[in-house]
Design a protein around this motif. Structure first.
Motif, PDB file in Angstrom:
ATOM      1  N   GLN A  11       3.963   8.198   6.038  1.00  0.00           N
ATOM      2  CA  GLN A  11       3.546   7.589   7.313  1.00  0.00           C
ATOM      3  C   GLN A  11       4.759   7.443   8.231  1.00  0.00           C
ATOM      4  OE1 GLN A  11       2.385   3.332   7.291  1.00  0.00           O
ATOM      5  NE2 GLN A  11       0.503   3.995   8.300  1.00  0.00           N
ATOM      6  N   HIS A  70       4.720   0.004  -0.031  1.00  0.00           N
ATOM      7  CA  HIS A  70       5.434  -0.696   1.047  1.00  0.00           C
ATOM      8  C   HIS A  70       4.463  -1.607   1.782  1.00  0.00           C
ATOM      9  CE1 HIS A  70       3.418   2.574   3.177  1.00  0.00           C
ATOM     10  NE2 HIS A  70       3.522   1.841   4.279  1.00  0.00           N
ATOM     11  N   HIS A 107       0.831   5.702   1.110  1.00  0.00           N
ATOM     12  CA  HIS A 107       0.144   6.798   1.805  1.00  0.00           C
ATOM     13  C   HIS A 107       0.471   8.097   1.066  1.00  0.00           C
ATOM     14  CE1 HIS A 107      -0.454   3.941   5.062  1.00  0.00           C
ATOM     15  NE2 HIS A 107       0.846   3.671   5.008  1.00  0.00           N
ATOM     16  N   HIS A 163       0.850  -1.195   0.000  1.00  0.00           N
ATOM     17  CA  HIS A 163       0.000   0.000   0.000  1.00  0.00           C
ATOM     18  C   HIS A 163       0.884   1.243   0.000  1.00  0.00           C
ATOM     19  CE1 HIS A 163       0.945  -0.719   4.253  1.00  0.00           C
ATOM     20  NE2 HIS A 163       0.766   0.572   4.451  1.00  0.00           N
ATOM     21  N   HIS A 189       4.080  -3.627   5.937  1.00  0.00           N
ATOM     22  CA  HIS A 189       4.644  -3.872   7.261  1.00  0.00           C
ATOM     23  C   HIS A 189       3.874  -4.979   7.943  1.00  0.00           C
ATOM     24  CE1 HIS A 189       2.196  -0.017   8.203  1.00  0.00           C
ATOM     25  NE2 HIS A 189       2.643   0.203   6.989  1.00  0.00           N
TER      26      HIS A 189
HETATM   27 MN    MN Z   1       1.928   1.882   5.760  1.00  0.00          MN
END
Ligand code: MN
Length: 159
Positions: free
Chosen positions: A88, A123, A84, A82, A125
């Protein structure tokens, strides 16, 4: 004389081990203390794979467009790729996890790790395979909502 030396060494060893002895109760207290923010509800969106809990701590509004959420990943759980629009910040409060930007190597994150993810940068996480992972996600909504992309493949996760 030798006997006194032996006794002194024995006393020093006893002192050393007694100073380093941590009772089991202290370990339990440490585990309790590691939960800083509420875990929240289990994620029901399609934006993650595996078990994830999300607690919104701060909602963005017209005066402050930054949202803060506490995200807990079970071992092996992770977000989809995803990006941003305004970037972020991730602050790790517990566990061991990963962060990876498209085209870059995976970064290992531990309690205390901080990541500044640039705007519009794909990216993901998530947690490491054997350890849960807890992060604060600080996300500006200034330029729009998160853009969700494809699932992280097993190969991408393992590499
Ligand atoms: Mn993120």
């Amino acid at each position: 004389m030798k006997c006194i030396l032996k006794i002194n060494v024995a006393c020093l060893l006893l002192l050393f081990y007694s100073c380093n002895y941590i009772p089991a109760e202290s370990n339990k207290e440490t585990e309790k203390r590691s939960i800083i923010f509420a875990q929240g509800d289990k994620n029901t969106t399609q934006n993650f794979n595996g078990e994830v809990w999300v607690k919104s701590l701060i909602d963005a509004d017209s005066l402050n467009e930054t949202a803060v959420g506490n995200v807990t990943f079970a071992p092996g759980a992770r977000s989809k790729w995803h990006s941003h629009p305004a970037g972020q910040i991730l602050m790790v409060t517990d566990g061991v996890g990963y962060y990876q930007e498209k085209g870059q190597s995976k970064v290992i994150l531990r309690k205390g790790s901080v990541i500044k993810c640039p705007p519009n940068t794909p990216h993901w996480h998530g947690a490491s395979p054997d350890t849960a992972f807890v992060q604060l996600a600080i996300t500006s909504r200034t330029n729009g909502p998160t853009v969700w992309l494809q699932t992280v493949t097993e190969k991408e996760y393992r590499d």
